[in-house]
Design an enzyme around this catalytic site. Structure first.
Site, PDB file in Angstrom:
ATOM      1  N   GLY A   6      11.304 -21.998  32.373  1.00  0.00           N
ATOM      2  CA  GLY A   6      10.799 -22.200  31.020  1.00  0.00           C
ATOM      3  C   GLY A   6      11.083 -23.618  30.601  1.00  0.00           C
ATOM      4  O   GLY A   6      11.837 -24.326  31.275  1.00  0.00           O
ATOM      5  N   CYS A  33      14.557 -22.004  38.363  1.00  0.00           N
ATOM      6  CA  CYS A  33      14.380 -23.207  37.537  1.00  0.00           C
ATOM      7  C   CYS A  33      15.343 -23.165  36.337  1.00  0.00           C
ATOM      8  O   CYS A  33      16.544 -23.271  36.512  1.00  0.00           O
ATOM      9  CB  CYS A  33      12.917 -23.327  37.124  1.00  0.00           C
ATOM     10  SG  CYS A  33      12.533 -24.862  36.289  1.00  0.00           S
ATOM     11  N   TYR A  34      14.839 -22.957  35.119  1.00  0.00           N
ATOM     12  CA  TYR A  34      15.740 -22.842  33.958  1.00  0.00           C
ATOM     13  C   TYR A  34      16.761 -21.726  34.202  1.00  0.00           C
ATOM     14  O   TYR A  34      17.914 -21.830  33.779  1.00  0.00           O
ATOM     15  CB  TYR A  34      14.928 -22.555  32.686  1.00  0.00           C
ATOM     16  CG  TYR A  34      15.802 -22.277  31.468  1.00  0.00           C
ATOM     17  CD1 TYR A  34      16.447 -23.313  30.807  1.00  0.00           C
ATOM     18  CD2 TYR A  34      15.999 -20.975  31.006  1.00  0.00           C
ATOM     19  CE1 TYR A  34      17.269 -23.068  29.719  1.00  0.00           C
ATOM     20  CE2 TYR A  34      16.814 -20.711  29.916  1.00  0.00           C
ATOM     21  CZ  TYR A  34      17.447 -21.764  29.277  1.00  0.00           C
ATOM     22  OH  TYR A  34      18.261 -21.513  28.199  1.00  0.00           O
ATOM     23  N   HIS A 120      10.062 -23.423  42.275  1.00  0.00           N
ATOM     24  CA  HIS A 120       9.378 -22.191  41.856  1.00  0.00           C
ATOM     25  C   HIS A 120       8.893 -21.388  43.065  1.00  0.00           C
ATOM     26  O   HIS A 120       7.858 -21.713  43.633  1.00  0.00           O
ATOM     27  CB  HIS A 120       8.199 -22.546  40.934  1.00  0.00           C
ATOM     28  CG  HIS A 120       8.655 -22.987  39.588  1.00  0.00           C
ATOM     29  ND1 HIS A 120       8.738 -22.136  38.514  1.00  0.00           N
ATOM     30  CD2 HIS A 120       9.101 -24.186  39.156  1.00  0.00           C
ATOM     31  CE1 HIS A 120       9.209 -22.788  37.476  1.00  0.00           C
ATOM     32  NE2 HIS A 120       9.437 -24.036  37.827  1.00  0.00           N
ATOM     33  N   GLU A 122       7.658 -18.483  42.898  1.00  0.00           N
ATOM     34  CA  GLU A 122       6.588 -17.560  42.478  1.00  0.00           C
ATOM     35  C   GLU A 122       5.202 -18.183  42.519  1.00  0.00           C
ATOM     36  O   GLU A 122       4.215 -17.508  42.285  1.00  0.00           O
ATOM     37  CB  GLU A 122       6.884 -17.024  41.065  1.00  0.00           C
ATOM     38  CG  GLU A 122       6.598 -17.974  39.911  1.00  0.00           C
ATOM     39  CD  GLU A 122       7.683 -19.032  39.662  1.00  0.00           C
ATOM     40  OE1 GLU A 122       8.507 -19.276  40.558  1.00  0.00           O
ATOM     41  OE2 GLU A 122       7.674 -19.630  38.576  1.00  0.00           O
ATOM     42  N   SER A 174     -19.837 -12.225  31.088  1.00  0.00           N
ATOM     43  CA  SER A 174     -20.136 -13.657  31.214  1.00  0.00           C
ATOM     44  C   SER A 174     -20.809 -13.992  32.534  1.00  0.00           C
ATOM     45  O   SER A 174     -21.307 -15.092  32.719  1.00  0.00           O
ATOM     46  CB  SER A 174     -18.837 -14.454  31.115  1.00  0.00           C
ATOM     47  OG  SER A 174     -18.064 -14.242  32.294  1.00  0.00           O
ATOM     48  N   GLY A 175     -20.795 -13.043  33.481  1.00  0.00           N
ATOM     49  CA  GLY A 175     -21.323 -13.350  34.810  1.00  0.00           C
ATOM     50  C   GLY A 175     -20.209 -13.796  35.749  1.00  0.00           C
ATOM     51  O   GLY A 175     -20.416 -13.937  36.942  1.00  0.00           O
ATOM     52  N   GLY A 176     -19.008 -14.033  35.195  1.00  0.00           N
ATOM     53  CA  GLY A 176     -17.870 -14.436  36.021  1.00  0.00           C
ATOM     54  C   GLY A 176     -17.196 -13.229  36.656  1.00  0.00           C
ATOM     55  O   GLY A 176     -17.520 -12.080  36.349  1.00  0.00           O
ATOM     56  N   VAL A 177     -16.228 -13.521  37.546  1.00  0.00           N
ATOM     57  CA  VAL A 177     -15.567 -12.466  38.306  1.00  0.00           C
ATOM     58  C   VAL A 177     -14.831 -11.489  37.377  1.00  0.00           C
ATOM     59  O   VAL A 177     -14.970 -10.259  37.509  1.00  0.00           O
ATOM     60  CB  VAL A 177     -14.534 -13.082  39.296  1.00  0.00           C
ATOM     61  CG1 VAL A 177     -13.883 -11.996  40.126  1.00  0.00           C
ATOM     62  CG2 VAL A 177     -15.183 -14.117  40.180  1.00  0.00           C
ATOM     63  N   ASP A 178     -14.067 -12.037  36.429  1.00  0.00           N
ATOM     64  CA  ASP A 178     -13.183 -11.178  35.629  1.00  0.00           C
ATOM     65  C   ASP A 178     -13.970 -10.182  34.787  1.00  0.00           C
ATOM     66  O   ASP A 178     -13.694  -8.980  34.800  1.00  0.00           O
ATOM     67  CB  ASP A 178     -12.285 -12.026  34.704  1.00  0.00           C
ATOM     68  CG  ASP A 178     -11.496 -13.073  35.469  1.00  0.00           C
ATOM     69  OD1 ASP A 178     -11.340 -12.902  36.691  1.00  0.00           O
ATOM     70  OD2 ASP A 178     -11.048 -14.053  34.850  1.00  0.00           O
ATOM     71  N   SER A 179     -14.957 -10.702  34.028  1.00  0.00           N
ATOM     72  CA  SER A 179     -15.665  -9.770  33.140  1.00  0.00           C
ATOM     73  C   SER A 179     -16.525  -8.798  33.950  1.00  0.00           C
ATOM     74  O   SER A 179     -16.700  -7.646  33.558  1.00  0.00           O
ATOM     75  CB  SER A 179     -16.491 -10.505  32.077  1.00  0.00           C
ATOM     76  OG  SER A 179     -17.542 -11.221  32.646  1.00  0.00           O
ATOM     77  N   THR A 180     -17.023  -9.252  35.111  1.00  0.00           N
ATOM     78  CA  THR A 180     -17.830  -8.353  35.947  1.00  0.00           C
ATOM     79  C   THR A 180     -16.982  -7.202  36.478  1.00  0.00           C
ATOM     80  O   THR A 180     -17.393  -6.038  36.436  1.00  0.00           O
ATOM     81  CB  THR A 180     -18.447  -9.133  37.137  1.00  0.00           C
ATOM     82  OG1 THR A 180     -19.166 -10.234  36.604  1.00  0.00           O
ATOM     83  CG2 THR A 180     -19.351  -8.274  37.967  1.00  0.00           C
ATOM     84  N   LYS A 319      -5.811 -13.477  39.463  1.00  0.00           N
ATOM     85  CA  LYS A 319      -7.187 -13.620  39.958  1.00  0.00           C
ATOM     86  C   LYS A 319      -7.373 -13.053  41.372  1.00  0.00           C
ATOM     87  O   LYS A 319      -8.365 -12.383  41.655  1.00  0.00           O
ATOM     88  CB  LYS A 319      -7.548 -15.107  39.963  1.00  0.00           C
ATOM     89  CG  LYS A 319      -9.001 -15.395  40.122  1.00  0.00           C
ATOM     90  CD  LYS A 319      -9.599 -15.469  38.764  1.00  0.00           C
ATOM     91  CE  LYS A 319     -11.055 -15.722  38.749  1.00  0.00           C
ATOM     92  NZ  LYS A 319     -11.502 -15.839  37.346  1.00  0.00           N
TER      93      LYS A 319
END
Ligand code: XMP
Length: 529
Positions: A6, A33-34, A120, A122, A174-180, A319
């Site tokens: 953080g 890290c922190y 990091h 992760e 939107s035609g993008g991966v996520d909303s599809t 993603k």
């Protein structure tokens, strides 16, 4: 227990902390890290406050591969993003690893089950990071391996049904991966009759996008709202304001559609394709700093969230996990492998300026006074850009942003209509003319870089108001590689492709320069705004 990274410093009294007794309880703790700094500070080590910090790649030399570093052989590439540093490990701790600028990069007191790393593990750009987390989670904490995103589909569908109850879902696709993927999950969970979708043409889309969406989803309704969006954005140059306006416009347009189509009678809720990084970077988790407001986390949407009228089936996935779910759902490969494209569209790739200014010559190149967004030590920055006259040696961009405190991004001048010293940043807004110019540049890049695009994660094309009086804008090429969008590495394209692209971009009316962005994330974000 993992104490995460953080932007805080242990010396700030308002920084997050823990009850030190937790560190004596025998529960396995990994400080990242922190988290490592906090652990060292609470247990009697020494943390030095830093001014500049270190952001980007480093080589980890491994002194002892115990505990979390078990089975990992050095040197290893790791990702750093920090300001403060542990300079003395707490009593009883071993130093397991170090980098050139950070002598205490990994510490452990294995008998007490305490471990810390400054880098990091992760992020995707620490290749041994998964092995480190795996050592901690499975060998030290003895957790069971039972997480598989594609295996979560049934549970996600159950959640959709539980959230919706007897209400139906209205979706903006939107035609993008996520909303599809999110839309497809909702259709599977409730059936086509109960899930309606609309695609809003904001006027901020790429060339040919609306036609493509129409072809892929014939049952979607298409709403042309371009005049409303462009009208509301006239004269706005601040990136956060752009996002807020676009987010609110989405809500306005949605409200109009909801009202006119009678979706407001309590039987409908709104579905969104929000994924986990969108939530983190919007300061949506308790301790994450606000990097940028995601357009689907603005006030109007927050209100719907409070009212329990939003369903976001992908809100806890990254993603790459969304793509795995999409594959499992049998969606077309071409759709799943599409590059991400931001909801606010070309608006946040078309930089504006309220003033005119000349570049400033410094030893390394020119400071170009257009500001772009960055993320340094998990904190947002908004700074000018360093332009170099030619491509530097590898990793030089990282060294430059670490050394020159005032910049967060490094670009190379590939071509310019006049010497850089004669170019100017000029007053420029989000006009239809400039959006069209950017759309043309983006379409050229998409056409010529088609094969190259397949080898990388994302390739934004950005317009900046830097040029000559007759050619006032420049194009910035920003090809990057990433796994989850949280960190990214700038990628060099083959020289012949770059020459070919530059030749075509030069011929666009109003284009006075072509620049190539070499900055990793951090310290820059993937998008410029
Ligand atoms: P940054 O620029 O934050 O981008 O490094 C990380 C990923 O998120 C996308 N992005 C957005 N997507 N609305 C979106 O839907 C936004 O406001 C937004 N801002 C960034 C970006 O394209 C990249 O894939």
């Amino acid at each position: 227990m993992i104490i995460s990274g953080g932007p805080s410093s242990v010396y700030d009294p308002t920084s997050p902390t823990i009850d030190p007794a937790l560190l004596e309880s025998g529960v396995p703790v990994l400080g990242i890290c922190y988290g490592q700094q906090l652990m060292a500070y609470l247990l009697g080590g020494n943390v030095r406050k830093g001014d500049h910090g270190e952001y980007g790649f480093a080589q980890l030399e491994i002194r002892a591969n115990d505990g979390v570093l078990s089975g990992i052989v050095g040197p290893q590439q790791v990702w750093m993003s920090h300001r403060d540093t542990v300079v003395a490990a707490p009593p009883g701790f071993d130093v397991l690893g170090s980098t050139e600028t950070c002598s205490i990069a990994a510490i452990a007191a294995p008998k007490r089950n305490l471990f810390g790393v400054q880098f990091h593990p992760e992020v995707a750009h620490t290749p041994c990071g998964s092995a480190i987390l795996s050592n901690f989670v499975f060998d030290i904490c003895k957790c069971e391996r039972d997480w598989d995103p594609a295996g979560q589909i049934r549970q996600v569908e159950d959640q959709i049904r539980a959230t919706a109850g007897d209400r139906n879902i209205f979706f903006f696709v939107s035609g993008g991966v996520d909303s599809t993927v999110a839309y497809t999950l909702c259709v599977r969970a409730l059936g086509e009759d109960r899930v309606h979708g609309t695609y809003v043409d904001t006027g901020l889309m790429r060339e040919g996008e609306t036609d493509l969406v129409r072809a892929n989803f014939p049952s979607l309704r298409v709403e042309d709202a371009s005049a409303r969006f462009l009208g509301a954005l006239a004269g706005v140059s601040d990136p956060e304001k752009k996002r807020h306006i676009i987010g609110e416009k989405f809500v306005d347009v949605q409200q109009r559609i909801l009202e006119s189509e009678h979706y407001l009678d309590g039987h409908w809720i709104l579905g969104q394709g929000t994924i986990y990084p969108d939530t983190i970077e919007s300061g949506g988790t308790a301790k994450a700093d606000l990097i940028k407001t995601h357009h689907n986390r603005v006030a109007g949407i927050q209100k719907l969230i409070k009212q329990g009228r939003i369903v976001e089936p992908l809100a806890s996935f990254y993603k790459d996990e969304v793509r795995a779910i999409g594959r499992e759902l049998g969606l077309a490969q071409a759709l799943i492998e599409r590059h991400p494209f931001p909801g606010p569209g070309l608006a946040i790739r078309c930089l504006c300026s309220e003033t005119s200014a000349a570049p400033e010559r410094i030893e390394e190149g020119w400071i170009v006074p257009v500001r772009s967004v960055g993320v340094q030590g998990d904190e947002r920055t908004y700074r000018p850009v360093l332009a170099l006259p030619q491509f530097p040696s590898e990793d030089e961009a990282t060294r430059l942003t670490n050394r020159i405190a005032g910049v967060n991004r490094v670009v190379v001048a590939v071509w310019s209509a006049a010497p850089i010293a004669e170019l100017r940043v000029s007053t420029a807004g989000l006009t239809a003319e400039r959006i069209a110019r950017l759309r043309r540049a983006d379409a050229i890049v998409r056409r010529l870089a088609h094969d190259f695009d397949r080898t990388i994660w994302q390739f934004p094309v950005v317009l900046i108001p830097f040029g000559t009086s007759s050619k006032p804008d420049s194009v910035v090429l920003r090809p990057i590689d990433s796994v989850d969008g949280m960190t990214a590495r700038a990628i060099r394209m083959p020289d012949d492709l770059l020459h070919q692209l530059t030749r075509e971009l030069e011929s666009i009316e109003g284009i006075g320069g072509v620049f190539y962005d070499l900055t990793n994330k951090p310290p820059a974000t993937i998008e410029w705004e």
